[in-house]
Design an enzyme around this catalytic site. Structure first.
Site, short mmCIF file in Angstrom:
data_model
loop_
_atom_site.label_atom_id
_atom_site.label_comp_id
_atom_site.label_asym_id
_atom_site.label_seq_id
_atom_site.Cartn_x
_atom_site.Cartn_y
_atom_site.Cartn_z
N CYS A 65 0.82 -1.20 0.00
CA CYS A 65 0.00 0.00 0.00
C CYS A 65 0.86 1.26 0.00
O CYS A 65 2.08 1.21 0.04
CB CYS A 65 -0.92 -0.01 1.20
N ALA A 117 3.25 1.60 2.86
CA ALA A 117 4.43 0.76 2.69
C ALA A 117 5.45 1.44 1.77
O ALA A 117 6.65 1.32 1.97
CB ALA A 117 4.04 -0.60 2.13
N HIS A 167 5.66 6.31 -2.57
CA HIS A 167 6.98 6.83 -2.98
C HIS A 167 6.84 8.30 -3.35
O HIS A 167 7.64 9.14 -2.93
CB HIS A 167 7.51 6.10 -4.22
#
Lengths: 454, 530
Positions: free
Chosen positions: B51, B54, B182
């Site tokens: 997800c 994460a 990210h």
């Protein structure tokens, strides 16, 4: 290692540091893996189940299957009904389980998805079943998730036909497949027909055959779960883990239950054996008496190496209570006994054990974390750490021998195949504990003090 | 039917329609082969994806060792991302935050009445006990749903304690995979950290390594080689990472992009804001490492540096020549499948090639089309609702700090020679007939293992034991199965050793018990007198 941990203890009410628990859904997933041909399904964002599968796989070194509703932002706003519907259809189409066990996540709980309604509205393929349970991650721990999933299965499936099936249901608690196999061995030796629920043996310790089986041989079958309602009695092992499902089954189907501690150590195992003996009205077979006698024999032989040694024990509540009980039976001092799972019952039971064996200055705490345990140890150290893999940081930081037991053990192999329950499990624990302490003595010994015979 | 068609044929019509766009067979005769990527996983499919949290906390922010990263949410997310990604980090003082897990461990009342109060209190306690210079707050699913304003709490924290505190709204449900996380982490670092330091680089040959998380110690092996040549590594994003170093990263003259997916946003934004050029490097694989080192030397355009680069390459190769040959002799002719993240499935193909191992399948978990097809396709990628939900920030040239290292002529000259400010993607490095799969799932892993019969299937822990139960070696390329480093020259040898060990371990020979191949009953049945 852990150089930022100060000796001075600050009161904390909000900051959790180095937890000794995790969230409900992973417990629900593990419980569902103990049901034959069952697909655990996580109703939430796909990150949850990715973490949970990863985590279980790291502990067991076995594939841990589970599907997900793969929530996106849209589902989080409009509800996850259509995600669940699509998910269930695809799971049956592609993975063909007999049953899907849905658990919720903090995401679907917070938006208030009504799983009952979703599941009632589904068109399921002939003979296929979907059950669910609510596992909000912000309540309790993975232990709650584990017993909530058990309750989910019972609520949906268990039936009382009015005719007893002559079996005893054994709820093994949150333990390893190796433990379940040992419990089964004991029940068989005691001539008690039983149903083990859930049963991860044969699933999370499946053998290498060159052919991957998505649904290995093990697991409680659906008819067995239905038949829980016709059992004579439930032996609920692990008082803080199994009371709720035992209660639910009693209320639903009128099956009486007996709550017992996990059969860890002599007394815990004695109680399990005695309870089985009351059911079978049979004598305890020599084979078990022999195992018990062997255990006591070694306990006497090796006692100088652990008697009066101080141990810190941490992990899940029932496991920790069992380990504490056995440590006391060995003559050790369970200086610190903690679990991350909240609940006052834990402290009460641990304190009762301290009192029973007359040990002083021992501390038990529920809802604690490993940071706090570390700080206690910095203030007054122990001779041994006994618990889950994250304890290795403290063991390294403080140079304390460490024995792994409980959940999770992420950094060792084969542990889940061997029991810590039963007389054999106790003998294994004894070996691990005395080896750790004796290795330490050897390591610290001056050359002239190194004993070849001990 | 080829393997792709056989597999797709097993899906229901709706799943077929979706998945067929994510699986292609490489055909070099078709220009610009397209793949669908970065779209939702179908519910019920056993995906390996994680997800947003994460991607943000787990991947990009987690490795930073000198900040206190506080997860705001129930306990699970913080717990699962505690010490599990093998981002190695060491500090001189031994004070290292990445050994710790910090969480607000939200309880039911916090969900009902709001969790800001608990977050504030947790920060107060963190300050009392740990006194960090910087706190990063990462939110989990319920935080966004109940509307906790973590950014306001972060601002208050800065005011009250005089430290840096940055909030990241990386709720798990955002985006379709780790990728959104990210991007959110990139945005936060860009907005608040990069460019805030005033410690200039010491040398001309100053670089940052972007998208290198020091798993298994990769970054240390890369840095060893770079320093030997004479480069100065200003900062690493974010392996063995330091917020202090990242603050000064804009002083470097070149950005090296290792993992394109997780960090390309920062590379691009630094180019716009500070003028820093980036090159796509790959330090996984001997030939790949050598070519990356030569690209770097070409960028700086100094004959002395080029000579030193060649010297170091020769030295390093000589040191490992014997082992390299040995492992190549053991591995040559084997085939591999790779399913990892957003860059490694590309990088490791080149390392495998060094040892004579051919890749028959490669897939990314959370990549975008540009990771497969190259950045040229970016203008043609259609934004969908999910990607629109992830903020894209616009930056402008910083009037004081913007500076360009290359002259326009040099830039143009180099542009044709090296991957300067661009990335050509994975597919270009693959052979015709090999398969590319986006968001490979459990079923496809099993089927492709059967159809393509690779000797090794590289993936993660969730797949590993399923694959091995089918009699095929699986090695984890997320954690390196607790080994490494695999980068650079020494890493390549570690990789060769681990792979050889895995393929030749005697256990494979014991899978079938002797009684399955020889009848033990035969003697007593035939011999009546026994």
């Amino acid at each position: 290692m852990l150089n930022l941990t100060p000796k001075k203890i600050y009161e904390r009410s909000a900051l959790r540091v180095n937890p000794c628990k995790t969230c409900q859904p992973v417990g629900a997933l593990y419980a569902a893996l103990g049901v034959h041909k069952c697909m655990p399904h996580s109703h939430g964002s796909q990150g949850c189940v990715s973490y949970h599968r990863t985590f279980l796989t790291r502990h067991f070194k076995e594939p841990a299957i589970a599907s997900t509703s793969s929530f996106t932002e849209g589902a989080s706003v409009f509800g996850g009904g259509s995600n669940l519907k699509t998910g269930v259809k695809n799971v049956f189409d592609i993975y063909d389980p007999d049953i899907i066990a849905v658990h919720t996540t903090c995401l679907s709980e917070t938006i208030g998805d009504d799983l009952n309604a979703y599941i009632q509205d589904m068109d399921l393929p002939e003979g296929k079943i979907v059950v669910h349970t609510n596992t909000p991650s912000y309540v309790g721990s993975h232990i709650n998730g584990f017993f909530n999933m058990m309750c989910g299965f019972i609520n949906y499936l268990s039936q009382s036909t009015g005719v007893k099936n002559g079996k005893t249901a054994i709820f093994p608690g949150f333990v390893n497949p190796g433990d379940i196999r040992e419990m089964k061995k004991i029940a068989k030796l005691m001539n008690v027909p039983f149903v083990m629920f859930p049963d991860q043996s044969g699933v999370m310790d499946a053998p290498m055959s060159g052919h991957y089986e998505m649904y290995p041989k093990g697991g409680t079958t659906i008819p067995e779960i239905v038949g829980l309602g016709d059992c004579e009695k439930v032996l609920a092992l692990g008082e803080l883990t199994c009371e709720e499902p035992a209660n639910v089954l009693e209320r639903k189907c009128g099956v009486p239950y007996e709550l017992l501690p996990l059969p860890i150590g002599i007394e815990g195992t004695d109680r399990f054996v005695m309870a089985l003996s009351e059911i079978s009205h049979d004598d305890v077979p020599y084979e078990l008496e022999e195992e018990r006698g062997q255990l006591v024999d070694v306990m006497l032989d090796a006692h100088p190496y652990y008697h009066d040694k101080k141990v810190a024990i941490f992990g899940d509540p029932d496991t920790v209570l069992g380990l504490t009980s056995f440590a006391l039976e060995l003559g050790m001092i369970p200086k610190y006994v903690i679990t991350g799972t909240p609940g006052e019952g834990f402290v009460r039971k641990a304190t009762a054990l301290f009192d029973k064996f007359g040990v002083f200055d021992c501390t038990a705490k529920a809802g604690a974390d490993l940071f706090e345990l570390h700080q206690w140890i910095k203030n007054e150290s122990v001779d041994l750490l006994l618990g889950t893999s994250y304890g290795k940081q403290i063991a390294k930081a403080e140079d304390i021998p460490f024995v792994r037991a409980g959940f999770p053990v992420l950094d060792r192999y084969a542990h889940s195949y061997f029991p810590i329950v039963g007389y054999r499990g106790a003998l294994r624990l004894l070996e691990l504990i005395s080896n750790a302490l004796m290795d330490r003595r050897d390591k610290d010994a001056a050359d002239e003090d190194l004993d070849v015979v001990m | 039917m080829n393997a792709r068609e056989v597999l797709l044929d097993k899906y229901s019509a709706r799943v077929y329609k979706n998945r067929k766009e994510h699986i292609i067979e490489v055909d070099k005769n078709i220009p610009d082969q397209q793949i669908t990527a970065n779209t939702r996983t179908i519910p019920g499919i056993m995906t390996n994806r994680g997800c947003c949290y994460a991607g943000c906390k787990g991947v990009v922010l987690g490795p930073i060792k000198d900040v206190l990263t506080l997860t705001h949410g129930p306990i699970g997310c913080g717990f699962y991302s505690w010490g599990t990604r093998r981002n190695k980090a060491r500090t001189e003082s031994g004070e290292n935050f990445i050994q710790y897990c910090f969480s607000t461990d939200m309880q039911e009342p916090d969900i009902v009445f709001g969790g800001e109060k608990k977050l504030r209190q947790a920060i107060k306690e963190a300050m009392e006990i740990f006194n960090p210079k910087c706190i990063l707050i990462c939110s989990t699913c319920p935080v966004g749903l109940i509307g906790d304003d973590i950014h306001a709490v972060a601002a208050e924290t800065e005011k009250e304690y005089g430290i840096t505190c940055i909030a990241f709204s990386c709720e798990g449900y955002k985006g379709v995979s780790q990728s959104g996380g990210h991007h959110i982490a990139n945005n936060g670092l860009m907005r608040r950290v990069i460019g805030t330091g005033d410690r200039p680089a010491k040398t001309k040959y100053s670089v940052n390594i972007l998208g290198e998380y020091n798993i298994g110690g990769d970054s240390w092996e890369i840095e060893r080689v770079l320093k030997k040549i004479g480069y100065e590594v200003v900062s690493v994003f974010t392996g063995n990472g330091s917020i202090e170093a990242i603050k000064n990263s804009h002083h470097a003259n070149l950005n090296l992009v290792q993992c394109h997916r997780s960090i390309n946003y920062i590379a691009e934004m630094m180019k716009t804001k500070y003028g820093t050029d980036w090159i796509k490097v790959n330090f996984i694989g001997l030939e790949a490492t050598i070519s990356s080192l030569r690209d770097m030397a070409a960028f700086f355009g100094d004959p002395e540096l080029s000579a030193r680069t060649e010297e170091v390459i020769a030295e390093e190769l000589a040191a490992i020549a014997e082992e390299r040959e040995y492992y190549r002799s053991k591995l040559k002719g084997k085939t591999a499948a790779l399913y990892v993240g957003g860059s490694r499935a590309h990088h490791y193909q080149l390392l495998l090639k060094d040892f004579g191992v051919e890749t028959v399948l490669a897939g990314y978990e959370f990549a975008h089309r540009d990771d497969y097809e190259g950045r040229d396709v970016i203008p043609t990628i259609k934004e969908d609702a999910d990607s629109k939900n992830i903020e894209s920030i616009e930056v402008e040239a910083d009037p004081e700090k913007f500076r360009v290292y290359l002259s326009p002529e040099r830039y143009e000259e180099l542009k044709g020679k090296i991957q300067l400010d661009t990335y050509d993607g994975m597919i270009k490095d693959m052979n015709s007939g090999s398969i590319v799969v986006d968001d490979l799932n459990h079923f496809e892993t099993k089927e492709f293992t059967r159809l393509l019969k690779p000797d090794i299937f590289f993936s993660g822990i969730k797949d590993k034991y399923e694959i091995q139960k089918n009699g095929v070696l699986s090695r984890q390329l997320h954690s390196y199965d607790y080994s490494g480093p695999y980068a650079g020259f020494n890493g390549a040898i570690n990789f060769g050793r681990d792979l050889t060990m895995g393929l030749y371990t005697p256990a494979w020979g014991y899978i079938n018990p002797p009684w399955k191949t020889k009848s033990v009953l035969k003697a007593s049945l035939a011999g009546g007198d026994k």
